[in-house]
Design a protein around this motif. Structure first.
Motif, PDB file in Angstrom:
ATOM      1  N   ARG A  11     -66.071 -51.876  31.390  1.00 48.19           N
ATOM      2  CA  ARG A  11     -66.889 -50.713  32.431  1.00 48.19           C
ATOM      3  C   ARG A  11     -66.243 -49.493  32.747  1.00 48.19           C
ATOM      4  O   ARG A  11     -66.599 -48.361  32.542  1.00 48.19           O
ATOM      5  N   GLY A  18     -77.154 -54.819  34.728  1.00 48.13           N
ATOM      6  CA  GLY A  18     -77.049 -53.360  34.279  1.00 48.13           C
ATOM      7  C   GLY A  18     -78.398 -52.835  35.294  1.00 48.13           C
ATOM      8  O   GLY A  18     -79.048 -53.217  35.865  1.00 48.13           O
ATOM      9  N   SER A  49     -74.812 -52.539  37.160  1.00 45.59           N
ATOM     10  CA  SER A  49     -74.010 -52.591  36.442  1.00 45.59           C
ATOM     11  C   SER A  49     -72.661 -52.810  37.126  1.00 45.59           C
ATOM     12  O   SER A  49     -71.524 -53.226  36.423  1.00 45.59           O
ATOM     13  N   ARG A  98     -75.180 -45.373  30.446  1.00 42.56           N
ATOM     14  CA  ARG A  98     -75.929 -46.689  31.266  1.00 42.56           C
ATOM     15  C   ARG A  98     -75.144 -48.078  30.725  1.00 42.56           C
ATOM     16  O   ARG A  98     -75.132 -48.157  29.688  1.00 42.56           O
ATOM     17  N   TYR A  99     -74.680 -48.492  31.671  1.00 43.31           N
ATOM     18  CA  TYR A  99     -73.530 -49.611  31.273  1.00 43.31           C
ATOM     19  C   TYR A  99     -74.178 -51.053  31.583  1.00 43.31           C
ATOM     20  O   TYR A  99     -74.690 -51.501  32.449  1.00 43.31           O
ATOM     21  N   VAL A 100     -74.333 -52.072  30.437  1.00 43.51           N
ATOM     22  CA  VAL A 100     -74.852 -53.265  30.557  1.00 43.51           C
ATOM     23  C   VAL A 100     -73.615 -54.419  30.119  1.00 43.51           C
ATOM     24  O   VAL A 100     -73.232 -53.976  29.143  1.00 43.51           O
ATOM     25  N   ARG A 101     -73.571 -55.264  30.792  1.00 45.03           N
ATOM     26  CA  ARG A 101     -72.711 -56.353  30.475  1.00 45.03           C
ATOM     27  C   ARG A 101     -73.468 -57.500  29.927  1.00 45.03           C
ATOM     28  O   ARG A 101     -74.480 -58.180  30.760  1.00 45.03           O
ATOM     29  N   ALA A 160     -70.613 -56.449  36.621  1.00 50.54           N
ATOM     30  CA  ALA A 160     -69.958 -56.873  35.232  1.00 50.54           C
ATOM     31  C   ALA A 160     -69.049 -58.081  35.875  1.00 50.54           C
ATOM     32  O   ALA A 160     -68.874 -59.055  35.159  1.00 50.54           O
TER      33      ALA A 160
END
Ligand SMILES: NC(=O)c1ccc[n+]([C@@H]2O[C@H](COP(=O)([O-])OP(=O)(O)OC[C@H]3O[C@@H](n4cnc5c(N)ncnc54)[C@H](OP(=O)(O)O)[C@@H]3O)[C@@H](O)[C@H]2O)c1
Length: 212
Positions: free
Chosen positions: A105, A145, A170, A116-119, A173
């Motif tokens: 991240r 996210g 997000s 736009r961060y997704v784990r 994470a």
């Protein structure tokens, strides 16, 4: 055309994780391109049903970029891609093994602050991803996210056969990574084997929040 099928997805890496994700999403009718290293001739990848391009080309045309490459390669590739990731939804499936965080991240935030961060897809072993029903129960696919990505990400997780479970935004994470550590402890250290999987149980009134 539905919003889901018009979303362009680039999957970087075509190994145990990326290969399965790309094939399942293609089978579900999604617009998927696999990004491989520039020196790999297209068509030499064993993925006949999925389009293959170089990594930069796949990323440039994508709305969603899934990182399914070795953790050790993440920081360099993210830095190389830099601003081309701006505004895109990135799904970080890679696990960085070492002393620091297992997710990337911070690298994304540094290289492309508008990402736009997704784990997701990092806390399920590839043997479970290949066959997501374990002893009659569907394994959960944990993710975190942006809330407004719930329909898209939940749909992507459901399309590969897992039940989507969101664990917040997000910034969580490390919460998702905690489940990876739990999985690793159960599967490897406690000897339950790599087909072990995690599942939330709850009262029906609270179930199905993500349509999985
Ligand atoms: N295996 C699991 O059970 C599991 C479960 C959850 C998460 N993960 C994580 O998912 C990621 C992928 O794991 P995997 O098991 O799928 O690995 P894998 O089978 O070794 O596949 C890795 C893929 O990444 C590509 N790749 C390697 N370095 C690259 C780079 N610098 N740029 C672009 N592509 C590159 C490889 O292509 P080449 O053929 O060109 O090397 C290959 O297609 C890892 O971070 C892992 O920690 C794995």
């Amino acid at each position: 055309m539905t919003a889901a099928s018009s979303t362009r997805i680039a999957v970087l890496g075509a190994g145990h994780i990326g290969g399965v994700l790309a094939r399942r999403w293609a089978a579900a009718g999604r617009d998927v391109t696999v990004g491989l290293r520039d020196d790999r001739p297209p068509g030499d990848d064993g993925l006949p049903v999925v389009a293959v391009r170089s990594v930069p080309e796949a990323v440039a045309d994508a709305d969603v970029v899934v990182f399914a490459i070795p953790g050790a390669a993440m920081a360099t590739l993210i830095g190389d891609l830099g601003p081309t990731l701006e505004g895109k939804l990135v799904i970080d499936a890679a696990n960085v093994v070492g002393a620091g965080p297992m997710n990337s991240r911070a690298s994304f935030a540094q290289a492309a602050p508008g990402v736009r961060y997704v784990r997701a897809f990092n806390s399920v072993g590839h043997e479970v991803l290949a066959q997501p029903v374990v002893d009659g129960a569907q394994a959960d696919g944990f993710w975190c996210g942006p809330a407004d990505a719930t329909a898209l990400v939940g749909g992507l997780i459901a399309d590969v056969g897992l039940r989507p479970i969101r664990l917040g935004g997000s910034e969580n994470a490390d919460v998702v990574d905690g489940l990876l550590r739990a999985w690793f402890t159960l599967a490897i250290r406690e000897g339950r084997g790599r087909r072990v999987a995690l599942r939330v149980i709850e009262e029906p009134a609270h179930a199905g929040l993500e349509g999985g």
